[in-house]
Write a protein that holds these residues in place. Structure first.
Motif, PDB file in Angstrom:
ATOM      1  N   ASP A 139       2.360  17.364 -13.607  1.00 31.21           N
ATOM      2  CA  ASP A 139       2.805  18.422 -12.319  1.00 31.21           C
ATOM      3  C   ASP A 139       2.770  17.267 -11.319  1.00 31.21           C
ATOM      4  N   HIS A 140       0.999  17.419 -10.474  1.00 27.03           N
ATOM      5  CA  HIS A 140       0.097  17.400  -9.839  1.00 27.03           C
ATOM      6  C   HIS A 140       0.581  15.487  -9.597  1.00 27.03           C
ATOM      7  N   CYS A 141       0.725  14.915 -10.998  1.00 25.81           N
ATOM      8  CA  CYS A 141       0.904  13.336 -10.646  1.00 25.81           C
ATOM      9  C   CYS A 141       2.898  13.474  -9.850  1.00 25.81           C
ATOM     10  N   ILE A 142       3.380  13.896 -10.357  1.00 27.21           N
ATOM     11  CA  ILE A 142       4.441  14.035 -10.195  1.00 27.21           C
ATOM     12  C   ILE A 142       4.760  14.023  -8.687  1.00 27.21           C
ATOM     13  N   GLN A 143       4.593  15.355  -7.871  1.00 30.14           N
ATOM     14  CA  GLN A 143       4.200  15.797  -6.786  1.00 30.14           C
ATOM     15  C   GLN A 143       4.222  14.593  -5.708  1.00 30.14           C
ATOM     16  N   ARG A 144       2.793  13.893  -6.272  1.00 36.40           N
ATOM     17  CA  ARG A 144       1.478  12.826  -5.554  1.00 36.40           C
ATOM     18  C   ARG A 144       3.220  12.152  -5.398  1.00 36.40           C
ATOM     19  N   ILE A 145       3.588  11.656  -6.182  1.00 34.69           N
ATOM     20  CA  ILE A 145       4.101  10.282  -6.715  1.00 34.69           C
ATOM     21  C   ILE A 145       5.282  10.159  -5.357  1.00 34.69           C
ATOM     22  N   ARG A 146       6.437  11.701  -5.337  1.00 29.69           N
ATOM     23  CA  ARG A 146       7.009  12.492  -4.174  1.00 29.69           C
ATOM     24  C   ARG A 146       6.501  11.803  -3.301  1.00 29.69           C
ATOM     25  N   GLU A 147       6.354  12.546  -2.751  1.00 33.04           N
ATOM     26  CA  GLU A 147       4.937  13.003  -1.509  1.00 33.04           C
ATOM     27  C   GLU A 147       4.560  11.251  -0.851  1.00 33.04           C
ATOM     28  N   ALA A 148       3.957  10.425  -1.601  1.00 31.60           N
ATOM     29  CA  ALA A 148       3.775   9.155  -1.266  1.00 31.60           C
ATOM     30  C   ALA A 148       5.497   8.506  -1.384  1.00 31.60           C
ATOM     31  N   ARG A 149       6.358   8.361  -1.928  1.00 26.03           N
ATOM     32  CA  ARG A 149       7.263   7.282  -1.641  1.00 26.03           C
ATOM     33  C   ARG A 149       8.387   7.854  -0.351  1.00 26.03           C
ATOM     34  N   ALA A 150       8.153   9.030  -0.166  1.00 24.84           N
ATOM     35  CA  ALA A 150       8.912   9.607   1.070  1.00 24.84           C
ATOM     36  C   ALA A 150       8.436   9.012   1.896  1.00 24.84           C
ATOM     37  N   ALA A 151       7.027   9.206   2.171  1.00 25.89           N
ATOM     38  CA  ALA A 151       5.581   8.652   3.881  1.00 25.89           C
ATOM     39  C   ALA A 151       5.873   6.958   3.712  1.00 25.89           C
ATOM     40  N   LYS A 152       6.589   6.420   2.343  1.00 22.07           N
ATOM     41  CA  LYS A 152       5.771   5.096   2.107  1.00 22.07           C
ATOM     42  C   LYS A 152       4.924   4.636   2.297  1.00 22.07           C
ATOM     43  N   LEU A 153       3.190   5.479   2.108  1.00 23.81           N
ATOM     44  CA  LEU A 153       2.107   5.793   2.206  1.00 23.81           C
ATOM     45  C   LEU A 153       1.274   4.819   1.003  1.00 23.81           C
TER      46      LEU A 153
END
Length: 680
Positions: free
Chosen positions: A294-308
């Motif tokens: 769950d945490h991995c999926i959340q971090r993927i979405r956050e990093a994709r949105a921020a393009k970091l």
């Protein structure tokens, strides 16, 4: 606490050193299952005892027998030095020649616990990439190197030091062969027996040749793979907001997380063993780690949105991660991954190189030892699930490639449907390409490959100077290069200019970059001059990964884009080994196995000591030119157009180079007409 002097004194047995057993604070290799007969067990024990005087056999035989029964191999833990094994500055090694001291430094680096995967089992990387077969061999080799002169050569058979033999000052100081087995007996099952008997060894690539430089050794190539995958599959080398999913943080696979961040993307890397995840996190190679999907999926979405850029280590099985990504896609229609690959050690699938999703790490290790056949079935079932999840995401638009670790080869053997449609591919081709076929093969054909060097002073200032030298040399050459190689020069100049800030050194003061023939020679000569001028304070070892233009014949990796029928031939690697030896290498090695597995590949490497002398400059120029042009010539003859153009330029630059060039069949109808007219 022992010292370098004590280690180099040989196999001291009066008195025998204390048997401290295995260090519980270190990771250890999985139990091997060689399935020896009673007679073979006796032979293994007898072979191990021949290193020691008979007066000690009654003491050593019971503990060696226990190691064989408990671990599947006799490692001779009693003789593992209690001192910290690492790369010490070259002047600290007791020896008669700096060439021998340089080899000693490289051996010590390969066994450094910060570098090696299973240091007490003498495994550097890949689960079974041995430096030596046992600790008696290590101590004997260090002793031979300490007394060697420049008129002797150390000969090693699969880890065993056969001895010092008279030679010439121009000869290599060491000749290494690993796993040289009669072809009809080069099976995985035969290997397990031969290794348990102590008569053969799997040296991987740079483990058994003493040239491993930690995960940095692969990080640059991985970064280049990602950049060129982006250009080929996604239409851009700008990977911001793009997601790579892969597996493995142990040995060479540990480079993936760092490479992803340097390339600018989001790298999510699964690893079943917590120890390497923590190790990479502590070394700064991994930004975050989590055991929650769950945490991995959340971090993927956050990093994709921020393009970091992000490197995230998932402590769990890669199959679970792939299947969760499938579930997210099926639920929302959102494809959370752009690029996919795999770096589990599938050259060694049934002895700890791949852990099936159905079992925990502990359960898998227990089943591996107690019921190898059941473990094999579990691996095969897991591989089929692995491929099924990848298939679903690939159909949705993800781009997947085989990273040359035998993933697709073993998946096919397990029954997964990874073959190309009938009639659409050769024996080395699958539904998904290897990274050599689609991404790096053309780079090899241009003569570019993983050139590396080690500053034997162990001084970071020397590494900084050599970085600056390499960057300056490449910038000067890049001004006049052709359009076809300009992008490669720009990628490598960017790499070497930024290398220092990425804190990639683990173990020896080493650096790697991809360079072509001219670049390698010019960098080596410039570093040699800097040693002569005193700008670099001690000799520098130059080397390369065996995974290179000329070093490896591997039909499912390095030569998978050779389509003239010679992909399964090994002349190139053997010729390279021989040619490097008489053109000036300080040491050379030739291995069966490496990367894709035992019996699947032939590969070789070298080490060459630059000491600032004119002789070193001559050796470097002669040997490096051959070391690249041999492979380019072979690729040219196979019909590769990039290699053809590269070889034409090489012959223009070197008047003594003359290569047989192929003529292409321009009208393919000639072939069909001739065959139709031929008599049956």
């Amino acid at each position: 606490m022992s010292t370098l002097e004590e280690i180099c004194s040989g196999l001291l047995v009066e008195p025998l050193p204390e048997n401290r057993g295995r260090n519980p604070g270190l990771p250890h290799a999985p139990t091997r299952t060689p399935h020896l007969t009673a007679a073979e067990e006796r032979l293994a024990l007898r072979n191990a005892l021949r290193y020691f005087p008979p007066c000690h056999h009654a003491t050593l035989a019971p503990e060696f027998a226990q190691e064989l029964r408990q671990h599947g191999h006799i490692y001779m833990y009693r003789f593992c030095p209690p001192m910290r094994i690492k790369a010490y500055p070259i002047h600290q090694y007791p020896c008669r020649t700096p060439q021998a001291a340089a080899i000693m430094l490289m051996i010590m680096n390969n066994l450094d616990p910060a570098v090696a995967q299973f240091p007490q089992e003498l495994v550097t990387y890949g689960g079974n990439g041995q430096v030596f077969s046992n600790w008696a061999q290590f101590r004997l080799v260090m002793h031979y190197l300490s007394v060697m002169t420049e008129e002797q050569t150390l000969v090693l058979y699969s880890g065993h030091p056969m001895g010092l033999f008279p030679s010439l000052p121009s000869s290599p100081r060491a000749i290494i062969t690993n796993g040289m087995v009669i072809p009809n007996y080069s099976s995985r099952e035969q290997y397990e027996k031969m290794f348990a008997l102590g008569v053969s060894m799997y040296g991987q690539m740079t483990a058994g040749s003493y040239c491993y430089i930690g995960p940095q050794g692969i990080v640059h190539g991985t970064m280049l793979t990602l950049l060129n995958a982006g250009r080929r599959y996604l239409g851009s080398g700008d990977l911001r907001g793009r997601v790579l999913v892969t597996s493995g943080l142990g040995g060479m696979s540990g480079a993936q997380a760092k490479a992803a961040v340097i390339a600018g993307c989001i790298g999510v890397v699964a690893e079943v063993d917590e120890a390497p995840i923590r190790k990479r996190h502590e070394q700064g190679w991994l930004m975050e780690m989590s055991s929650s999907l769950d945490h991995c999926i959340q971090r993927i979405r956050e990093a994709r949105a921020a393009k970091l850029p992000l490197s995230l280590g998932y402590h769990g099985n890669i199959v679970d991660l792939w299947e969760r990504l499938v579930l997210e896609y099926q639920r929302s229609g959102e494809l959370l991954v752009d690029l996919g690959s795999d770096q589990t050690s599938l050259h060694n699938p049934f002895s700890g190189g791949y852990y099936p999703v159905q079992l925990s790490l502990r359960q898998a290790n227990q089943l591996m030892a107690s019921s190898p056949s059941q473990f094999r079935t579990a691996v095969e079932e897991s591989l089929k699930r692995h491929v099924a999840a990848i298939d679903t995401l690939a159909e949705a638009g993800m781009f997947f490639w085989d990273y040359g670790n035998a993933f697709l080869l073993e998946a096919q053997r397990a029954g997964a449907k990874v073959a190309k449609e009938e009639g659409s591919g050769g024996a080395t081709e699958f539904r998904y390409p290897s990274y050599v076929q689609h991404i790096m093969g053309d780079i090899f054909s241009l003569g570019f490959g993983p050139f590396r060097w080690v500053c034997t002073s162990c001084d970071p200032k020397d590494l900084e100077v050599t970085d600056q030298i390499a960057a300056t040399v490449l910038e000067e050459i890049a001004v006049g290069v052709s359009e076809g190689v300009r992008q490669q020069y720009h990628d490598n100049i960017r790499w070497i200019r930024e290398a220092g800030k990425h804190q990639m050194v683990v173990g020896s003061m080493a650096r790697i970059l991809y360079s072509d023939q001219k670049g390698r020679v010019c960098i080596a000569l410039a570093i040699n001059k800097a040693i002569a001028d005193g700008r670099v304070s001690a000799p520098v070892v130059i080397s390369r990964d065996h995974h290179d233009v000329s070093g490896t014949d591997s039909p499912f990796r390095e030569t998978s884009n050779v389509y003239d029928g010679s992909a399964f031939c090994a002349d190139m690697a053997v010729q390279n080994f021989v040619g490097d030896a008489f053109r000036g290498a300080t040491w050379v090695s030739l291995h069966n196995g490496g990367g894709v597995g035992w019996g699947e590949v032939m590969n070789g490497g070298f080490g060459l000591v630059l000491d600032g002398s004119e002789d070193a400059a001559k050796r470097a120029s002669l040997m490096l030119n051959w070391d690249v042009s041999n492979g380019v010539a072979r690729r040219c003859w196979s019909g590769n157009s990039n290699a053809y153009e590269t070889m034409e330029r090489s012959m223009e630059a070197e008047t003594q180079l003359r290569v047989t060039m192929p003529y292409a069949v321009e009208d393919q109808r000639v072939l069909d007409q001739a065959l139709d007219q031929a008599l049956d």
